[in-house]
Design a protein around this motif. Structure first.
Motif, PDB file in Angstrom:
ATOM      1  N   SER A 183       0.867  -1.171   0.000  1.00 29.23           N
ATOM      2  CA  SER A 183       0.000   0.000   0.000  1.00 29.23           C
ATOM      3  C   SER A 183       0.907   1.225   0.000  1.00 29.23           C
ATOM      4  O   SER A 183       1.801   1.341   0.838  1.00 29.23           O
ATOM      5  CB  SER A 183      -0.902  -0.010   1.240  1.00 29.23           C
ATOM      6  OG  SER A 183      -1.714   1.119   1.261  1.00 29.23           O
ATOM      7  N   PHE A 184       0.675   2.125  -0.942  1.00 29.60           N
ATOM      8  CA  PHE A 184       1.617   3.232  -1.131  1.00 29.60           C
ATOM      9  C   PHE A 184       0.897   4.576  -1.097  1.00 29.60           C
ATOM     10  O   PHE A 184      -0.164   4.743  -1.701  1.00 29.60           O
ATOM     11  CB  PHE A 184       2.352   3.065  -2.468  1.00 29.60           C
ATOM     12  CG  PHE A 184       3.361   4.139  -2.742  1.00 29.60           C
ATOM     13  CD1 PHE A 184       4.582   4.127  -2.088  1.00 29.60           C
ATOM     14  CD2 PHE A 184       3.075   5.175  -3.616  1.00 29.60           C
ATOM     15  CE1 PHE A 184       5.514   5.128  -2.318  1.00 29.60           C
ATOM     16  CE2 PHE A 184       3.992   6.176  -3.850  1.00 29.60           C
ATOM     17  CZ  PHE A 184       5.219   6.151  -3.201  1.00 29.60           C
ATOM     18  N   ASP A 185       1.504   5.525  -0.401  1.00 27.75           N
ATOM     19  CA  ASP A 185       0.975   6.880  -0.298  1.00 27.75           C
ATOM     20  C   ASP A 185       1.615   7.757  -1.380  1.00 27.75           C
ATOM     21  O   ASP A 185       2.832   7.978  -1.366  1.00 27.75           O
ATOM     22  CB  ASP A 185       1.283   7.442   1.090  1.00 27.75           C
ATOM     23  CG  ASP A 185       0.695   8.826   1.304  1.00 27.75           C
ATOM     24  OD1 ASP A 185       0.051   9.357   0.359  1.00 27.75           O
ATOM     25  OD2 ASP A 185       0.885   9.378   2.406  1.00 27.75           O
ATOM     26  N   LEU A 186       0.801   8.251  -2.324  1.00 26.84           N
ATOM     27  CA  LEU A 186       1.335   9.069  -3.409  1.00 26.84           C
ATOM     28  C   LEU A 186       2.022  10.340  -2.930  1.00 26.84           C
ATOM     29  O   LEU A 186       2.856  10.910  -3.638  1.00 26.84           O
ATOM     30  CB  LEU A 186       0.210   9.437  -4.387  1.00 26.84           C
ATOM     31  CG  LEU A 186      -0.355   8.300  -5.254  1.00 26.84           C
ATOM     32  CD1 LEU A 186      -1.489   8.818  -6.123  1.00 26.84           C
ATOM     33  CD2 LEU A 186       0.738   7.693  -6.120  1.00 26.84           C
ATOM     34  N   GLU A 187       1.699  10.766  -1.713  1.00 21.41           N
ATOM     35  CA  GLU A 187       2.321  11.985  -1.188  1.00 21.41           C
ATOM     36  C   GLU A 187       3.828  11.818  -0.986  1.00 21.41           C
ATOM     37  O   GLU A 187       4.556  12.800  -0.864  1.00 21.41           O
ATOM     38  CB  GLU A 187       1.659  12.386   0.142  1.00 21.41           C
ATOM     39  CG  GLU A 187       0.208  12.807   0.009  1.00 21.41           C
ATOM     40  CD  GLU A 187       0.035  14.016  -0.898  1.00 21.41           C
ATOM     41  OE1 GLU A 187       0.847  14.967  -0.788  1.00 21.41           O
ATOM     42  OE2 GLU A 187      -0.893  14.009  -1.727  1.00 21.41           O
ATOM     43  N   THR A 188       4.288  10.564  -0.948  1.00 20.35           N
ATOM     44  CA  THR A 188       5.718  10.323  -0.712  1.00 20.35           C
ATOM     45  C   THR A 188       6.484  10.005  -2.001  1.00 20.35           C
ATOM     46  O   THR A 188       7.644   9.595  -1.961  1.00 20.35           O
ATOM     47  CB  THR A 188       5.902   9.146   0.272  1.00 20.35           C
ATOM     48  OG1 THR A 188       5.401   7.950  -0.324  1.00 20.35           O
ATOM     49  CG2 THR A 188       5.165   9.415   1.574  1.00 20.35           C
TER      50      THR A 188
ATOM     51  N   ALA B 226      -1.684   9.176  -9.959  1.00 20.78           N
ATOM     52  CA  ALA B 226      -0.231   8.989  -9.881  1.00 20.78           C
ATOM     53  C   ALA B 226       0.478   9.767 -10.977  1.00 20.78           C
ATOM     54  O   ALA B 226       1.517  10.402 -10.744  1.00 20.78           O
ATOM     55  CB  ALA B 226       0.108   7.503  -9.982  1.00 20.78           C
TER      56      ALA B 226
ATOM     57  N   ARG C  75       0.388  13.485 -10.216  1.00 18.14           N
ATOM     58  CA  ARG C  75       1.307  13.783  -9.111  1.00 18.14           C
ATOM     59  C   ARG C  75       2.758  13.815  -9.601  1.00 18.14           C
ATOM     60  O   ARG C  75       3.525  14.723  -9.271  1.00 18.14           O
ATOM     61  CB  ARG C  75       1.138  12.725  -8.022  1.00 18.14           C
ATOM     62  CG  ARG C  75       2.077  12.856  -6.845  1.00 18.14           C
ATOM     63  CD  ARG C  75       1.746  14.059  -5.996  1.00 18.14           C
ATOM     64  NE  ARG C  75       2.605  14.145  -4.824  1.00 18.14           N
ATOM     65  CZ  ARG C  75       2.675  15.189  -4.022  1.00 18.14           C
ATOM     66  NH1 ARG C  75       1.915  16.258  -4.260  1.00 18.14           N
ATOM     67  NH2 ARG C  75       3.470  15.200  -2.978  1.00 18.14           N
TER      68      ARG C  75
ATOM     69  N   GLU D 166      -2.521   0.871  -9.809  1.00 16.63           N
ATOM     70  CA  GLU D 166      -3.938   1.167  -9.601  1.00 16.63           C
ATOM     71  C   GLU D 166      -4.614   1.456 -10.935  1.00 16.63           C
ATOM     72  O   GLU D 166      -4.061   2.166 -11.781  1.00 16.63           O
ATOM     73  CB  GLU D 166      -4.120   2.374  -8.682  1.00 16.63           C
ATOM     74  CG  GLU D 166      -3.779   2.110  -7.237  1.00 16.63           C
ATOM     75  CD  GLU D 166      -2.313   2.348  -6.906  1.00 16.63           C
ATOM     76  OE1 GLU D 166      -1.986   2.361  -5.711  1.00 16.63           O
ATOM     77  OE2 GLU D 166      -1.515   2.523  -7.838  1.00 16.63           O
TER      78      GLU D 166
ATOM     79  N   SER E  80       2.055  -1.464  -6.099  1.00 19.39           N
ATOM     80  CA  SER E  80       1.008  -0.764  -5.359  1.00 19.39           C
ATOM     81  C   SER E  80      -0.313  -0.973  -6.079  1.00 19.39           C
ATOM     82  O   SER E  80      -0.546  -0.430  -7.165  1.00 19.39           O
ATOM     83  CB  SER E  80       1.329   0.730  -5.265  1.00 19.39           C
ATOM     84  OG  SER E  80       0.251   1.433  -4.684  1.00 19.39           O
TER      85      SER E  80
END
Length: 488
Positions: A15-20, A41, A44, A119, A155
């Motif tokens: 599980s990955f946070d796009l903010e990082t 993604a 971003r 995703e 992810s």
């Protein structure tokens, strides 16, 4: 000597946070559809790289990228990652395009870890299969320092079922590739049989018939092929019983090395005859896949394991041998040995199991390579329904297969002055006369398909889902055929 077997790469699901995204090291793989970044993604990454993604996707280079192919963007501003891999994947991509997209990721795999942003990908099982199959590399006998490949982290929400389904197929394909890639001094008939007994750990029932038993059964054609070798001939019977239905049979030719026997082959290219057990390798791979995915089908896989060598005891051109069926064969050319192996094993399979259908595979003739090259296997059959089902499965898996003609006129070429038949019928229509020979050992009313896989077993270069070398052709198609034909 038992070589370490190559395991399929199994990506890690995260599980990955796009903010990082800005701080992700290594490589990032991103699937995009058109010429504008649309996904969360992609947008971003575009913002972080100050519009470089938009610029790349509007470029002439991107316009030439086909579905499943990639464009590499190195050291984008605003990102720690060393590269971003843009992979074109339409929203309604086919299975083949999606597999190619997955393969694009691992084809470029190096030391760095890869973050795969998946995703929104519709065909996750195909994506995972492409990732795993193209990650394959047979380096068992490389003695120098090996490059440690980076991890592949994907992810995607709820991808576990798709990953397990893909892994079952990938493990079967890779089992086949490993067997085909092995040198003959390692993969002897004994070693081959030993590796197949390892399938017992997955619930496959495995029997190994030795020469004494084969002689008792009357498999003199098969034994005649291996009589000039120090390696004893064997037949291995693998049974997967996932249902109470009548069995379906797969039969593979397993000539672990083929010099041609007394009719010895030219030296050039003889080293590639380690792949002459490819038919048996495919049967083994299918049985592994069926066991791993707990197929609700009853399938029996039989392989005849021999080595065709010149020796003082070897079968000579002109020898006459009686088959298990009872027919006599005048051996005109000892290099046409695969059909002799198949003849006895096919007869045994029908006598013992009375299968609802039977498919045999063999790297049988150079003639099929002349006819079809390395893009298609030759398909011969006495049953339109079974043949059509196989061709449909092969098309769905993008494994090239082409139906070839058969007919009684070709039987004229096999007539012998001294015996019931000869084992060769001359150069003209060589792949067809080989199929006609095998057909003589198929009982009346028995649905049968013969696959001549000589051109598709060993790739001369990268085939998309495999590097140069063993392809594992046929495992995917036969697994799908079992699902379509026997599990509905």
């Amino acid at each position: 000597m038992t070589a370490i077997q190559t395991a399929a790469l199994t990506p890690a699901l995260i599980s990955f946070d796009l903010e990082t995204l800005a701080t992700v090291p290594g490589r990032i793989a991103l699937f995009v559809e058109g010429e504008v970044p649309r996904s969360l993604a992609a947008r971003r990454l575009d913002r972080l790289s100050r519009g470089m993604l938009s610029k790349a996707m509007g470029s002439e280079a991107w316009g030439k990228v086909k579905p499943g192919e990639a464009l590499e963007l190195a050291h984008l501003p605003g990102l720690v990652a060393e590269a971003v891999q843009l992979i074109r994947l339409p929203k309604k991509a086919t299975s083949d395009e999606t597999r190619k997209a997955g393969a694009s990721v691992t084809r470029a795999r190096g030391k760095a870890d890869i973050l795969v942003l998946a995703e929104g990908v519709a065909r996750l099982e195909d994506l995972f299969l492409g990732l795993m199959l193209r990650a394959y590399d047979f380096t068992t006998y490389k003695t120098g320092e090996q490059t440690v490949k980076g991890a592949v982290n994907v992810s995607v929400p709820e991808g576990e079922a798709a990953l397990e389904a893909a892994r079952a197929v990938a493990e079967g394909v890779i089992f086949t590739r490993d067997l085909v890639n092995e040198p003959a001094n390692v993969l002897t008939t004994m070693e081959f049989a030993e590796r197949l007994t390892g399938l017992r750990d997955l619930g496959v029932h495995v029997e190994v018939l030795d020469e004494e038993e084969l002689e008792r059964l009357g498999m003199r054609l098969l034994l005649g092929v291996g009589v000039g070798s120090e390696c004893p001939s064997k037949v291995v019977v693998m049974t997967w019983k996932g249902s109470d239905a009548e069995p379906f049979a797969l039969v593979g030719k397993g000539v672990c090395f083929d010099t041609g026997g007394i009719s010895i082959k030219p030296a050039g290219g003889m080293e590639e005859m380690t792949m002459d057990m490819g038919g048996a390798g495919v049967v083994a791979g299918v049985m592994k896949t069926l066991a791993l995915r707990k197929a609700k089908a009853h399938v029996v896989g039989l392989v005849g394991l021999v080595e065709n060598m010149p020796d003082g005891r070897a079968t000579r051109p002109g020898d006459i041998i009686r088959s298990m069926k009872g027919d006599t064969v005048e051996v005109i050319n000892t290099d046409a040995e695969g059909r002799l192996v198949l003849a006895d094993v096919l007869w045994y399979a029908q006598e013992r199991f009375k299968p609802t259908g039977i498919i045999n595979l063999a790297t049988l003739t150079g003639a099929i390579i002349v006819a079809l090259g390395s893009e298609h296997a030759g398909v011969f059959s006495n049953d339109d329904a079974l043949c059509g089902a196989f061709l449909k499965a092969a098309a769905a898996e993008s494994e090239g297969a082409w139906r070839m003609p058969m007919g009684p006129a070709y039987d004229e070429k096999l007539k012998s002055r001294l015996a019931d038949m000869m084992n060769v019928g001359g150069r003209e229509g060589g792949a067809i006369t080989a199929a006609q020979f095998i057909k003589r050992f198929i009982k009346e009313g028995q649905a049968w398909v013969h696959l001549d896989i000589a051109g598709v077993t060993l790739g001369k270069g990268d085939t998309g889902l495999a590097p140069k070398g063993a392809t594992g052709w046929g495992v995917r198609s036969l697994n799908r055929l079992v699902a379509d034909l026997l599990e509905r």
